[in-house]
Scaffold this active site. Structure first.
Site, PDB file in Angstrom:
ATOM      1  N   SER A  90      -6.311 -10.676   2.298  1.00 40.61           N
ATOM      2  CA  SER A  90      -5.285 -10.245   1.356  1.00 40.61           C
ATOM      3  C   SER A  90      -4.243 -11.335   1.131  1.00 40.61           C
ATOM      4  CB  SER A  90      -4.605  -8.960   1.859  1.00 40.61           C
ATOM      5  OG  SER A  90      -4.063  -9.149   3.142  1.00 40.61           O
ATOM      6  N   GLN A 132      -3.710 -12.657   5.568  1.00 34.68           N
ATOM      7  CA  GLN A 132      -4.327 -12.156   6.796  1.00 34.68           C
ATOM      8  C   GLN A 132      -5.814 -12.504   6.764  1.00 34.68           C
ATOM      9  OE1 GLN A 132      -4.262  -7.899   7.312  1.00 34.68           O
ATOM     10  NE2 GLN A 132      -4.501  -8.024   9.516  1.00 34.68           N
ATOM     11  N   GLU A 148       0.357  -2.793  12.297  1.00 43.13           N
ATOM     12  CA  GLU A 148      -0.262  -2.542  11.003  1.00 43.13           C
ATOM     13  C   GLU A 148      -0.562  -1.060  10.824  1.00 43.13           C
ATOM     14  OE1 GLU A 148      -3.813  -4.523   8.337  1.00 43.13           O
ATOM     15  OE2 GLU A 148      -4.085  -4.393  10.496  1.00 43.13           O
ATOM     16  N   GLU A 205     -13.023   5.643  10.325  1.00 41.76           N
ATOM     17  CA  GLU A 205     -14.092   6.002  11.265  1.00 41.76           C
ATOM     18  C   GLU A 205     -13.856   5.329  12.619  1.00 41.76           C
ATOM     19  OE1 GLU A 205     -15.441   6.736   7.201  1.00 41.76           O
ATOM     20  OE2 GLU A 205     -14.549   4.983   8.174  1.00 41.76           O
ATOM     21  N   SER A 238     -11.091 -10.348   8.616  1.00 38.94           N
ATOM     22  CA  SER A 238     -12.462  -9.897   8.375  1.00 38.94           C
ATOM     23  C   SER A 238     -13.395 -11.064   8.084  1.00 38.94           C
ATOM     24  CB  SER A 238     -12.501  -8.913   7.197  1.00 38.94           C
ATOM     25  OG  SER A 238     -11.794  -7.741   7.499  1.00 38.94           O
TER      26      SER A 238
END
Length: 380
Positions: free
Chosen positions: A160, A125, A243, A361, A128
């Site tokens: 990952s 994946q 996910e 968050e 990021s």
């Protein structure tokens, strides 16, 4: 939802249980964050595929057996209860596959899914970036139009499975003049392509659970675009919902952990410590609540519903439950005993739960703004 299983479903569950009892490795496989362990886990995927148990809910033409969502949940329950190996293919089968089923072309499904089902292609994946972690819309890696496809440039990080994987999927900015959530394109690319460099990121134990991916004018043909160019954000939200809300962390994982915790407490727990006892009970209650919530989700999806922003609630719940269960186990152990090792490893991994799949968050902001209708920033 009627929780009384019909005969066909019970027979399926029995078949899975018997297969796992006969085939689950007696000793744990080497860590999948090593090359040898990665390949050992790939071979396990092929063992599952030979029995059509690697992707039970997929259509038969792609390696599945057309199992229902309920049967998939029961498969996961049996899988974790048996202590079967971790799924090295999870990024592909749990994240990319649902996205392709919803947005992919028939050509993509026929080409990609059978190889994914057998572990022939393991997926990383690549979302990021160094300055865009949970802020997925802030990515800077680019996709520029060229004859017959796209040229990808930029850097992805915390990818990952990328250290040993075969392919990756991610978002790229294809229109730099568009608004943040527009002008993005969702692309797949082989990690062996010209212009791709993979730099493993060692963890504290020295094993590369993640990697950085550097792309320098990497050519990707049009056939590896998922959905329409420029509509990548909409496609990515399909991946994110799965996910956070259903596929990546099935309730079977937490039910099995709760049962292990109960067994641990019965073996070495302090029966006079009521706080410890209550924490063990809370872990079981939490795992049961998540299991029943998942049955509700299955019912809603079977009736034509879709996963949406409410998946953020699920993600916050299971990530915090995972930490709480492992903290309780370490409290029961008192930091000693031969069982501390697996629980310590599990605890260290659980700490990443509130971060991956979008930080908690960010998820609380989504819950506040999209589900509760609160003013933007009110959850901070």
């Amino acid at each position: 939802m009627d929780l009384d299983l019909d005969q066909a479903t019970r027979e399926f569950q029995d078949e899975v249980r018997e297969f796992l009892a006969a085939n689950t490795p007696k000793s744990p496989l080497p860590s999948m964050d090593t090359k040898a362990g990665f390949e050992a886990h790939r071979e396990w995927e092929r063992t599952l595929a030979d029995a059509r148990l690697s992707v039970v809910s997929w259509q038969r033409e792609y390696g599945g057996r057309d199992a229902s969502l309920l049967e998939w949940v029961l498969f996961e329950q049996e899988y974790y209860a048996a202590g079967a190996p971790g799924r090295v293919s999870q990024n592909g089968i749990f994240l990319l596959a649902p996205t392709l089923f919803e947005h992919g072309s028939q050509e993509q499904l026929s080409r990609i899914m059978p190889r994914m089902a057998r572990g022939d292609d393991i997926w990383a994946q690549a979302w990021s970036e160094p300055e865009a972690g949970s802020d997925l819309a802030g990515i800077r890696s680019t996709a520029k139009r060229t004859t017959g496809g796209w040229l990808l440039s930029g850097q992805k990080t915390w990818s990952s499975r990328a250290a040993f994987a075969d392919w990756a999927f991610g978002l790229f900015r294809s229109d730099p003049e568009a608004e943040r959530h527009r002008g993005l394109t969702y692309l797949m690319f082989p990690l062996t392509a010209d212009g791709v460099s993979v730099r493993p990121i060692p963890q504290l134990d020295g094993e590369p659970g993640f990697a950085e991916i550097f792309l320098d004018d990497v050519f990707v043909p049009d056939r590896d675009v998922i959905g329409e160019p420029g509509e990548g954000w909409r496609v990515a939200m399909s991946t994110s919902s799965n996910e956070r809300g259903l596929s990546l962390r099935s309730p079977g994982r937490f039910s099995a952990t709760a049962q292990r915790l109960i067994d641990l407490w019965l073996e070495v727990g302090d029966r006079t410590n009521t706080a410890q006892r209550d924490a063990v009970v809370d872990a079981w209650i939490g795992s049961e609540a998540y299991r029943l919530h998942t049955f509700d989700t299955v019912t809603r999806l079977n009736e034509g519903g879709k996963l949406g922003a409410e998946s953020s609630i699920t993600k916050v719940f299971w990530s915090e439950l995972d930490i709480a269960m492992h903290e309780t186990a370490l409290d029961v152990l008192g930091g000693a005993g031969e069982q501390a090792g697996p629980w310590t490893d599990g605890y260290l991994f659980s700490l990443s739960g509130p971060i991956y799949a979008g930080t908690n968050e960010i998820q609380r902001n989504i819950i506040a703004e999209r589900l509760l209708g609160l003013p933007r920033g009110s959850s901070r």
